[in-house]
Structures are given as C-alpha cells and as structure tokens.
Design an enzyme around this catalytic site. Structure first.
Site, mmCIF file in Angstrom:
data_model
loop_
_atom_site.group_PDB
_atom_site.id
_atom_site.type_symbol
_atom_site.label_atom_id
_atom_site.label_comp_id
_atom_site.label_asym_id
_atom_site.label_seq_id
_atom_site.Cartn_x
_atom_site.Cartn_y
_atom_site.Cartn_z
ATOM 1 N N ASP A 196 36.990 70.443 -55.525
ATOM 2 C CA ASP A 196 37.118 69.376 -54.531
ATOM 3 C C ASP A 196 37.365 68.046 -55.253
ATOM 4 O OD1 ASP A 196 36.621 68.771 -51.485
ATOM 5 O OD2 ASP A 196 35.338 67.347 -52.528
ATOM 6 N N TYR A 248 36.318 58.248 -51.389
ATOM 7 C CA TYR A 248 37.411 58.308 -50.427
ATOM 8 C C TYR A 248 38.075 56.951 -50.233
ATOM 9 C CZ TYR A 248 36.132 63.058 -49.277
ATOM 10 O OH TYR A 248 35.884 64.407 -49.359
ATOM 11 N N HIS A 269 36.173 76.934 -48.428
ATOM 12 C CA HIS A 269 36.323 75.801 -49.343
ATOM 13 C C HIS A 269 35.327 75.838 -50.504
ATOM 14 C CE1 HIS A 269 37.415 71.744 -50.527
ATOM 15 N NE2 HIS A 269 36.136 71.392 -50.520
#
Length: 349
Positions: free
Chosen positions: A174, A265, A320
């Site tokens: 990730d 982010y 994921h």
C-alpha cells in the site's frame, strides 16, 4: 457511453500543455474528494441522529494488547535520526549481519501488519518492520509539509544506514509500497530486490487515475477497512483475531495517529510527475485479484517502468491485505522470487 468517457478524458488532456493537464487532473482529484467528503458527512450526520452518544466515542487505549509484546515477532527498538530529528520505532528479528529485509507498511497500519513475515524470514535475514513517520510509536511531526514523499524516502535511507547496511531487500505494501517504489528509483544501489504488494508504480497510479476517474472513489471507514466482508482482512483467508483488531485500534487511538496517517494522502501527488521513473532492481509485484481499492489494470502496466527481472503474481480471490490474509501464499512467492534471484546471480558468476 460510459466506457468512452475515460478514453475521451485521456485524449483531450494528453493534447493539452502540461500545466493545463495538471489543472484538469487536480480538478478531477478534488472533485472526487469533495464527493467522498459529502458522502462521509451524510453518513456522520445519520450516525449522530441514530446513535448520538456512540458516534464520537474515541477513547485512547492505554494498554497495548498482548500480541504487540509477542517476543516471537522480534525485539522492539528505537532510532533517532539526526538529520530529521525524528524518533522511529521498529521491530527486528534474525541475526545481525545477515542480509537486511526491510518492511514498510501501508494505511492505516503499522509494523504489526508484517507479523507473519517477521517470523518467516528471520531464519535467513535480519528482518526489520518499521513504524513509518506518523504511525505507531514513531514520531508524529505536525504539518502536512512534513509528509512530503521525498522526506518519506529519506527516512528509509536513514534507517537502512543506521542499521549498518548499504543495501536491503525492500518490501512494501500500500503506501509503504509507494515509498518503496520511489526509494528504488532514487537509490537503486541500496535495493537488492524490491517486493511490492498491492501498490502500483507511482507514475502508473497517476496515469491510470486520470484514465479511470472511478479509481479515486475509494474512501471507506477505518474499522470497516479491516472487518467488512467486502474489504476486510481475510475475505478468503485469515480473519483478524479480536486481539489483532485491538492492536490496530490501540495504535490508531493514540493522540495524533490518524492525522499523521492522513497527511500521507495530502501529499500523494507532491512529487509527480517523476523526473526519474525506471526501477533497476529485480521486482516482485503481488496483487490481490479482488482488491476493492486498487484496480488490477494497474499491475501489468508497472512492467513498463522496470529495467530488470519482473515477476507479477495475481493472487486469485485475495483482497488488499495480502500479507495478512494470505501469508502462506505471500511467503511462498517471496521465497521463490528470492531463490530465483540467487540462482540468476550464481549463473552469472
């Protein structure tokens, strides 16, 4: 008609000057972020209306669960980096002097996400799983500017050097995968092998998101990330135990933890477009076929940016959180890749 829109967006934007393309791209990004924010606010308001007393319960957990002190996983250590002044926490196992295997976690995880790999690879490696800045027991610097991608990459360099190494087998999932890609690009001599789980090459992500704006629509709630049937750990593998889940809730409940994680982010496109894109290390890319957050089309496109051996394994039915819900498969594929590399090296010699 819906199938034509992404290609039309790409055709139009690719014919525009770079600055206009960038403006159009950011319009898409912020537009979808606003949409996600609106949906989240509606859910919050509904929760307040239905369960007002429970909505804002987020107490700090004072005592870590027993699994975080499991000695079979390794030793808890700390390092303060002189250049940044930040203190990093990591868990290490395996003999000192063996080749270094460094693990970088994703959002919203911490070192614990690599528990199965710490046990598996300590026989032949010095395995180290670090809490990246803003996570776990590592420092949480204030300000979005402290989470720029170049700083995250420099953290990896500083930690590798502090541990007494000049090269490592770098493993990232990730967000940790994004940092691992970038580190391999900018410090190719420091990466003997690159292993990435469910994280595309940064240039692939930027290009793919532009062609497929739906990729920007993933913003589920934190606890559901790990526990829901559609996105959680163990869709078709190992579910989190109650102790495992408590470990994540403990880490995320600490002051400033979520702010630091979200700052990643806020800087997601800070280094794009990349001036350098090629990866010169051998690369293993593992991808869950049913990842609800990242579309599988990005995996194969990563091949274009690799100038060495590249192996892509799509894991059927997996989601994921590969290293946690499919640890046996992940570990087997990692060993195969590592042994293949040793075989190629011996053949050249």
């Amino acid at each position: 008609m819906a199938r034509v829109v992404p290609n039309l967006v790409w055709f139009v934007t690719s014919s525009l000057p770079l600055r206009l393309r960038a403006a159009g791209y950011w319009s898409l990004v912020y537009g979808y972020c606003l949409l996600c924010a609106a949906v989240a606010l509606l859910k919050l308001w509904w929760s307040v209306f239905i369960r007002p007393s429970a909505t804002f319960q987020w107490g700090v957990r004072d005592t870590p669960p027993a699994c975080l002190n499991d000695t079979s996983l390794g030793t808890h250590c700390y390092v303060r980096i002189k250049e940044s002044g930040l203190r990093f926490h990591y868990v290490a196992a395996g003999e000192r002097g063996k080749p270094l295997m460094l693990f970088l976690h994703g959002f919203p995880e911490f070192w614990f996400s690599w528990r199965y790999q710490l046990r598996e690879f300590k026989s032949e490696f010095r395995v180290v799983a670090v809490d990246m800045r803003g996570y776990g027991e590592s420092d949480v610097p204030l300000g979005t500017e402290n989470y720029r991608l170049e700083l995250l990459v420099n953290d990896v360099r500083d930690i590798v050097e502090y541990l007494g190494y000049n090269r490592c087998c770098l493993v990232g999932h990730d967000w940790g995968g994004t940092v691992a890609w970038l580190f391999s690009i900018h410090y190719p001599d420091m990466v003997s092998r690159l292993i990435v789980l469910n994280s595309p090459h940064p240039s692939v992500y930027a290009d793919y998101a532009l062609r497929h704006p739906s990729q920007l629509l993933n913003c589920p709630a934190l606890k559901a990330l790990f526990t829901s049937r559609s996105t959680g750990i163990g869709r078709k593998g190992r579910w989190l135990t109650s102790d495992d889940l408590e470990a994540y809730l403990y880490a995320l409940s600490q002051p400033g933890a979520l702010t630091g994680a979200l700052n990643y982010y806020r800087n997601v496109f800070s280094s794009l477009p990349l001036s350098q894109q090629c990866v010169r290390s051998p690369v293993l890319l593992l991808w869950g076929e049913c990842d609800p957050f990242l579309e599988q089309g990005m995996a194969e496109a990563c091949r274009l940016h690799i100038r060495n051996h590249f192996r892509l394994n799509i894991i059927s039915g997996a989601g994921h959180w590969l290293q946690q819900d499919q640890p046996d498969i992940v570990n087997t594929l990692m060993w195969t890749f590592i042994k293949e590399g040793e075989g190629r090296k011996a053949h050249r010699n």
